[in-house]
Design a protein around this motif. Structure first.
Motif, PDB file in Angstrom:
ATOM      1  N   GLY A 329     -36.558  38.925   4.288  1.00 32.67           N
ATOM      2  CA  GLY A 329     -37.822  38.589   4.304  1.00 32.67           C
ATOM      3  C   GLY A 329     -37.636  38.073   6.239  1.00 32.67           C
ATOM      4  N   ARG A 330     -38.371  38.582   6.652  1.00 30.04           N
ATOM      5  CA  ARG A 330     -37.852  38.711   8.476  1.00 30.04           C
ATOM      6  C   ARG A 330     -40.130  38.112   8.828  1.00 30.04           C
ATOM      7  N   TYR A 331     -39.846  37.968  10.214  1.00 26.66           N
ATOM      8  CA  TYR A 331     -41.151  37.646  10.976  1.00 26.66           C
ATOM      9  C   TYR A 331     -40.822  37.935  12.147  1.00 26.66           C
ATOM     10  N   PHE A 332     -42.281  38.299  12.968  1.00 26.85           N
ATOM     11  CA  PHE A 332     -42.371  37.786  13.885  1.00 26.85           C
ATOM     12  C   PHE A 332     -43.340  36.958  14.712  1.00 26.85           C
ATOM     13  N   VAL A 333     -43.955  35.839  15.289  1.00 29.11           N
ATOM     14  CA  VAL A 333     -45.443  35.935  15.717  1.00 29.11           C
ATOM     15  C   VAL A 333     -45.369  35.355  16.962  1.00 29.11           C
ATOM     16  N   SER A 334     -46.507  35.695  17.791  1.00 28.65           N
ATOM     17  CA  SER A 334     -46.085  36.029  19.111  1.00 28.65           C
ATOM     18  C   SER A 334     -47.719  35.108  19.654  1.00 28.65           C
ATOM     19  N   MET A 335     -48.097  33.989  20.284  1.00 31.59           N
ATOM     20  CA  MET A 335     -48.819  33.707  20.953  1.00 31.59           C
ATOM     21  C   MET A 335     -49.106  34.107  22.657  1.00 31.59           C
ATOM     22  N   GLN A 336     -49.846  34.271  22.832  1.00 34.66           N
ATOM     23  CA  GLN A 336     -50.206  34.656  24.258  1.00 34.66           C
ATOM     24  C   GLN A 336     -52.083  34.078  24.939  1.00 34.66           C
ATOM     25  N   HIS A 337     -51.625  33.519  26.607  1.00 27.07           N
ATOM     26  CA  HIS A 337     -52.301  32.626  26.620  1.00 27.07           C
ATOM     27  C   HIS A 337     -52.227  33.905  28.588  1.00 27.07           C
ATOM     28  N   LEU A 338     -53.561  34.423  29.234  1.00 25.48           N
ATOM     29  CA  LEU A 338     -53.787  35.076  29.843  1.00 25.48           C
ATOM     30  C   LEU A 338     -54.951  34.734  30.789  1.00 25.48           C
ATOM     31  N   ASN A 339     -55.045  34.146  32.308  1.00 30.65           N
ATOM     32  CA  ASN A 339     -55.985  34.214  33.198  1.00 30.65           C
ATOM     33  C   ASN A 339     -56.143  34.346  34.090  1.00 30.65           C
ATOM     34  N   GLN A 340     -57.132  35.516  34.816  1.00 33.46           N
ATOM     35  CA  GLN A 340     -57.209  36.130  35.304  1.00 33.46           C
ATOM     36  C   GLN A 340     -58.290  35.730  36.498  1.00 33.46           C
ATOM     37  N   THR A 341     -58.526  34.961  37.660  1.00 37.66           N
ATOM     38  CA  THR A 341     -59.018  34.830  38.361  1.00 37.66           C
ATOM     39  C   THR A 341     -59.650  36.181  39.064  1.00 37.66           C
ATOM     40  N   GLY A 342     -60.460  36.424  39.748  1.00 35.14           N
ATOM     41  CA  GLY A 342     -61.865  37.416  40.702  1.00 35.14           C
ATOM     42  C   GLY A 342     -61.564  36.659  41.829  1.00 35.14           C
ATOM     43  N   PHE A 343     -62.835  37.596  42.978  1.00 34.34           N
ATOM     44  CA  PHE A 343     -62.645  37.527  44.022  1.00 34.34           C
ATOM     45  C   PHE A 343     -63.327  36.520  44.753  1.00 34.34           C
ATOM     46  N   LEU A 344     -64.544  37.023  43.306  1.00 35.01           N
ATOM     47  CA  LEU A 344     -65.582  35.887  44.510  1.00 35.01           C
ATOM     48  C   LEU A 344     -65.977  34.436  44.725  1.00 35.01           C
ATOM     49  N   GLN A 345     -66.117  34.258  46.132  1.00 33.18           N
ATOM     50  CA  GLN A 345     -66.344  32.615  46.273  1.00 33.18           C
ATOM     51  C   GLN A 345     -67.093  32.000  45.115  1.00 33.18           C
ATOM     52  N   THR A 346     -66.995  30.461  45.432  1.00 32.27           N
ATOM     53  CA  THR A 346     -67.942  29.706  44.350  1.00 32.27           C
ATOM     54  C   THR A 346     -68.002  28.184  45.591  1.00 32.27           C
ATOM     55  N   SER A 347     -68.976  27.852  44.795  1.00 36.01           N
ATOM     56  CA  SER A 347     -69.786  26.105  45.423  1.00 36.01           C
ATOM     57  C   SER A 347     -68.968  25.246  45.195  1.00 36.01           C
ATOM     58  N   PRO A 348     -68.956  24.170  45.922  1.00 31.53           N
ATOM     59  CA  PRO A 348     -68.335  22.790  44.922  1.00 31.53           C
ATOM     60  C   PRO A 348     -69.695  22.875  44.035  1.00 31.53           C
ATOM     61  N   GLU A 349     -70.740  22.817  44.690  1.00 33.59           N
ATOM     62  CA  GLU A 349     -72.256  22.275  44.067  1.00 33.59           C
ATOM     63  C   GLU A 349     -72.285  22.852  43.134  1.00 33.59           C
ATOM     64  N   ASN A 350     -71.753  23.743  42.337  1.00 32.30           N
ATOM     65  CA  ASN A 350     -72.146  23.783  41.309  1.00 32.30           C
ATOM     66  C   ASN A 350     -71.010  23.376  40.136  1.00 32.30           C
ATOM     67  N   ASN A 351     -71.655  22.487  38.858  1.00 32.85           N
ATOM     68  CA  ASN A 351     -71.170  22.223  37.534  1.00 32.85           C
ATOM     69  C   ASN A 351     -70.273  23.101  36.942  1.00 32.85           C
ATOM     70  N   TYR A 352     -70.629  24.307  37.134  1.00 32.87           N
ATOM     71  CA  TYR A 352     -70.144  25.510  36.059  1.00 32.87           C
ATOM     72  C   TYR A 352     -69.729  26.659  37.295  1.00 32.87           C
ATOM     73  N   ASP A 353     -68.606  27.747  36.587  1.00 32.70           N
ATOM     74  CA  ASP A 353     -67.670  28.891  36.938  1.00 32.70           C
ATOM     75  C   ASP A 353     -69.135  29.869  37.534  1.00 32.70           C
ATOM     76  N   THR A 354     -68.979  30.183  38.935  1.00 30.87           N
ATOM     77  CA  THR A 354     -70.191  31.717  38.683  1.00 30.87           C
ATOM     78  C   THR A 354     -68.792  33.108  39.607  1.00 30.87           C
ATOM     79  N   ASN A 355     -67.315  32.232  39.406  1.00 38.81           N
ATOM     80  CA  ASN A 355     -66.762  33.522  39.882  1.00 38.81           C
ATOM     81  C   ASN A 355     -66.648  34.312  38.636  1.00 38.81           C
ATOM     82  N   ASN A 356     -66.144  35.750  39.312  1.00 35.28           N
ATOM     83  CA  ASN A 356     -65.782  36.434  37.418  1.00 35.28           C
ATOM     84  C   ASN A 356     -64.284  36.534  37.564  1.00 35.28           C
TER      85      ASN A 356
END
Length: 1005
Positions: A329-356
């Motif tokens: 028997g042979r196995y290959f298992v992979s896991m990946q996480h990617l996080n890419q943020t965009g270029f839009l400004q955000t405001s600290p007054e928001n408790n949610y993210d408005t950036n792309n």
């Protein structure tokens, strides 16, 4: 059954893992009474190499590596193993320990590239130096050098015949488009038709391009444009290895159109109004206020790029994979996480993210088991979660504007349009705009997209050696399901026009009106079935490989009825004495989108090829500087299933219509869809390929050159000579003919200077030409108006001859119909000499030379250091600049003006002007399609550089680790372009490409 499918697949996977674990435990404790040296031959990306001859130097003892790269040979410490293909030695390996797990071979070695097994469609593997088919391969080690989110982007410059164009840098939507010998190829993952986005780079073993009729011959109605085959990594017969990679990249936008400041904008606007014969709107006091910025509310000068966009963002990636197995028997298992943020400004007054932003979570498991000596099985599972985010701004038309829309508004909004904030802190705006860009970015809520994908591939293979040696049967099923859900949390906000004179505010929009909605914007599923009967056997000097299979591909997209393609296909290859190879491929298939009866429902697509390894002939001189020489050729027919959605049925739909005395929508009418087609058939292509492959200078230099000539016919298109007298839309018909010709090339040099130093250079690319053979165009009065004979997709327009300098030139020149020219306007060539500029003076203005593209990869390794670089370039390419990011004062005069607008024509700059005189709004003369706006798209880009350092083995042995490698890389670092005012790939206001500076570490256990 469908509801229980995930549980059933999970159970199957668990059983396989338990079976593997039991067999692994038993074997790891089995006493080894035979003194054998056991190892696995892998390339640098851990892809196994099979059919490698392993020989103990000075003896006749030799073995061949198995399909998973494993071998066992009687040998002792200090023995030297010779690794070779067809007696061409490419590596001498000295045994320093009997507990070695793997022998690593460079995939850049010319002997390896020419002889290793190439994975084709439907699990077929063939030696690269035998098949007459046209293929090229890139492996994991090269793909993972670039920290990109799309597999398509990693292919740039690495495969001969494959041209890529990345036209956007937007997170989650930055994948490059592909052109394989001029056409858009189909994409298959492990033999199943699927999209690029479903895999990540870490789980890929290799990517193969199938370029000619023979390589894609078994695809039948899907082989028309060639194919890109992605093969995922599998387990190996070796002890478990764990690889963990963490990397972080900092992103920065490449160049885009640069807007003018408020003073220059207002000055040029006045000039444009004057040129239009209108009164100016900015007084000298206005211009002074813009210049010295003494009145930021009444005379703003807002740098919207700085206000709304960030200068840098991050891209984080984390990958971990587990790989191993034994003979059971042979196995290959992979896991990946990617996080890419965009270029839009955000405001600290928001408790949610408005950036792309874009996030992904991917888990893949590939397991293979040998149930008995004659029965094997495997299961591939993949689960993927994609989350993306955009601001929630809704424009006046009621549509959500994503990050691309906001970016376009940022670079198209004049700096003097309105202030960001008013004196009282409210959002600023003006009667002409009535909204605020910064508010769109940070105060309009958000729109979140959630996408889920689940894939499962299962197969069972049974050898039938008891019937006859080499006979086998294999059954496979592949299932996939995808769903995309939008969660809209939009919010309105008020903007205010502040009048500095009256100190009053005028409100536009309302504050705090929240819109909440949730809906499925896409849902689809697919199932694929396959049954194969194969035969592989050698008889003395003869090798025979043959496979016959039936398959069925069923796709349900959204609310459409299923699209089902099914048929039979096969392939047979015969090789004599490793010198002569004949190969035949064929397919018969049809789909349910054709009429249920008739001769056109099914298509037959045969192809054949021959290969001759001249260097294996007795007459070929030995010890020559030519060590390997092969000539190969193929010819065949491929098809394209492109009938449209049940277009053979005449359909009718109801909809609003206008009646006398009634308003639109108050009544309902029945209207006819385009005329039905009952005799439609597959589109087809006759493809010819001729190639030469050679190894020179003791196989340090590898060369492969191919010529192709592909005729595409029965292409679906409307007749240009149709009459409108019936008042109905005509259907597409199988009448079009295109031809594509060109050359593919691959040149590579690899040399080991010493035991601790080596280097490589690889040059690959292609030359693509095309011709419109027949399109049933209308009868043209002049030959220069004909599209027939021109390149496919050719642009037509006027030939610009500079700018009018004075009224005398205008009086003595042809005039554009409906336009009164002025000095500074573009002058066009009067091709037919009638002193009128109209459609009869339009001709081909785009590129008329074959597209040349290439990629140059180079690198070296010295002790613990390694370095690699990729340079990518394109020649004979044209780009057409137009629209709001090229022309000043568009959108009824509310649009932007640019730095290049300063180079406009005026009486004072007549001798040096490179831009027409300025006008406000649309100018039908200067903005007509012409060579004036057609620029060179040639460029050379330093696409990637990577440098790495691996910690010494002596240190790693102390901490029980196999490898620790730290690395740094850069992507899109430098660009040299013939027309350098814009980026050669992304222009006309699209989200810009990103320059990435990346650091990371790879740890292997």
């Amino acid at each position: 059954m469908r509801k229980n499918l995930p549980q059933f697949l999970s159970f199957c996977f668990l059983v396989l893992v338990i079976l593997f674990a039991k067999s692994s435990y038993g074997l790891s404790n089995r006493p080894d009474t035979i003194p054998l040296f056991k190892a696995t031959v892998l390339d640098e990306s851990q892809a196994p190499l099979q059919r490698v001859k392993i020989q103990v130097q000075g003896t006749k003892t030799s073995v061949l590596t198995e399909a998973n790269g494993a071998f066992a040979i009687p040998a002792k410490i200090n023995d030297v193993l010779l690794l070779s293909f067809d007696d061409q030695v490419f590596l001498k390996y000295k045994i320093e320990s009997l507990s070695v797990n793997a022998i690593i071979v460079s995939s850049q070695n010319p002997v390896v590239k020419q002889h290793r097994m190439v994975k084709m469609m439907f699990g077929i593997e063939v030696p690269a130096n035998r098949t007459p088919a046209s293929v090229d391969v890139v492996y994991n080690a090269d793909l993972t050098k670039m920290p990109v989110t799309s597999v398509a982007n990693a292919l740039t410059g690495r495969l001969s015949g494959l041209y890529t164009l990345q036209s956007s840098g937007q997170p989650g939507a930055d994948g490059a488009s592909l052109s394989l010998r001029g056409r858009t190829p189909a994409v298959f993952i492990d033999g199943v038709p699927r999209g690029f986005s479903i895999v990540n780079l870490d789980e890929i073993e290799s990517v193969t391009v199938l370029k000619d009729a023979l390589a894609s011959g078994q695809l039948g109605g899907k082989g028309f444009n060639g194919a890109v085959l992605i093969n995922t990594r599998r387990g190996t017969n070796a002890k478990q290895s764990i690889s963990f990679t963490a990397q972080t990249a900092f992103q920065q936008s490449l160049k885009y159109a640069q807007p003018l400041d408020a003073f220059n904008y207002a000055s040029l606007y006045n000039e444009a109004l004057t040129n239009n014969g209108l009164a100016t709107v900015y007084t000298q006091a206005d211009l002074t206020a813009y210049q010295n910025q003494s009145d930021p509310y009444g005379h703003p000068n807002v740098n919207w790029v700085d206000q709304v966009l960030k200068e840098n963002t991050r891209l984080d990636q984390y990958n971990i994979n587990f790989r191993g197995g034994n003979e059971w028997g042979r196995y290959f298992v992979s896991m990946q996480h990617l996080n890419q943020t965009g270029f839009l400004q955000t405001s600290p007054e928001n408790n949610y993210d408005t950036n792309n932003k874009f996030k992904s979570y991917v888990v893949r498991s590939n397991v293979d088991v040998n149930i008995t000596k004659s029965l094997s099985a495997g299961i591939n599972l993949l689960g993927r979660i994609l989350n993306s985010n955009d601001p929630g701004y809704i424009n006046p038309g009621g549509n959500v504007v994503n990050a691309q829309g906001i970016f376009s508004a940022v670079i198209n909004t004049p700096r003097n349009a309105y202030p960001v904030f008013n004196p009282n802190g409210s959002y600023g705006t003006s009667p002409n705009f009535q909204t605020n860009l910064y508010g769109q970015s940070v105060n309009s809520g958000y729109v979140a997209n959630y996408k889920r994908d689940v894939l499962a591939d299962l197969f069972v293979k049974r050898t039938l050696d008891e019937i006859t040696k080499g006979l086998w049967v294999r059954a496979a099923v592949a299932l996939s399901s995808t769903i995309s859900e939008n969660n809209n949390r939009t919010k309105s906000f008020a903007s205010f026009y502040y009048n500095p004179t009256t100190k009053t505010y005028t409100q536009y929009g309302n504050n705090g009106i929240q819109g909440n909605s949730n809906f499925i914007n896409y849902q689809g599923r697919a199932d694929y079935l396959e049954l194969k009967l194969g035969y592989d056997r050698s008889f003395g000097k003869s090798d025979v490989s043959s496979v016959l299979f039936a398959n069925r591909d069923n796709i349900v997209s959204g609310s459409d009825l299923p699209y089902t393609l099914k048929g039979l296909a096969g392939r047979t290859q015969y090789t004599y004495n490793n010198t002569y190879t004949a190969e035949l491929a064929y397919a018969v298939n049809g789909s349910n989108y054709y009429p249920p009866s008739g001769d056109n429902k099914y298509g037959f697509y045969p192809s054949a090829g021959l290969s001759w390894t001249v260097s294996n002939e007795k007459f070929f001189p030995k010890n020559s500087f030519v060590n390997d020489l092969r000539i190969f050729s193929s010819y065949g027919v491929n098809g394209n299933d492109n009938p449209g959605y049940f277009t053979y049925i005449q359909r009718y739909f109801d909809g609003p219509a206008v009646y006398f005395g009634s308003s639109a929508g108050s009544n309902t009418s029945i209207f006819e869809q385009p005329l039905a087609r009952t005799n439609l058939t597959f589109e087809k292509a006759n493809k010819f390929n001729l190639g030469l492959q050679t190894g020179l200078f003791q196989n340090k230099l590898g060369l492969k050159v191919e010529y192709y000539n592909n005729k595409f016919y029965d292409l679906l298109m409307q007749r240009g000579k149709n009459s409108t007298i019936i008042g109905q839309t005509y259907p597409d018909e199988n009448i079009g003919q295109y031809r594509y010709t060109g050359l593919d090339f691959n040149l590579n040099w690899q040399q080991a200077i010493s035991k601790q130093a080596s280097y490589f250079i690889v040059l690959s690319g292609g030359l693509q030409n095309s011709e419109v053979v027949y399109i049933d165009e209308v009868n043209q009065p002049y030959p220069w108006m004909r599209k027939t004979g021109e390149m496919v997709g050719q642009t037509f327009g006027y030939l610009a001859e500079g700018l009018f300098q004075n009224q005398t030139e205008i009086n003595n020149s042809a005039k554009l119909v409906g336009y009164t020219a002025q000095p500074g306007d573009i002058r066009y060539r009067d091709l037919n000499g009638d002193n009128i500029i109209n459609q009869f003076d339009q001709t081909a203005i785009g590129q008329n030379k074959p597209l040349l593209f290439m990629g140059l990869s180079l690198g070296f390794q010295f002790k613990s250091f390694d370095f690699s670089a990729l340079i990518q370039g394109v020649a004979n390419r044209k780009i057409y600049l137009s629209g709001n990011t090229e022309w000043a004062f568009q959108n009824n005069g509310l649009g932007q003006a640019w730095e290049h607008s300063l180079d406009r024509w005026t009486p004072a700059t007549a001798a040096s002007a490179t831009y027409p005189r300025l006008t406000v709004g649309t100018n039908i003369n200067n903005e007509a399609t012409s060579t004036f706006w057609m620029k060179s798209g040639d460029y050379l880009r330093l696409k990637n550089i990577e440098i790495g350092y691996s910690l010494p083995k002596s240190l790693l042995n102390r901490i029980k680790l196999s490898t620790i490698r730290v690395f740094a890389s850069g992507t899109n670092l430098l660009t040299f372009s013939a027309y350098d005012r814009v980026d050669p790939e992304v222009y006309n206001g699209t989200y810009p490409l990103q320059r990435l500076l990346n650091v990371g570490v790879n740890i292997k256990f």
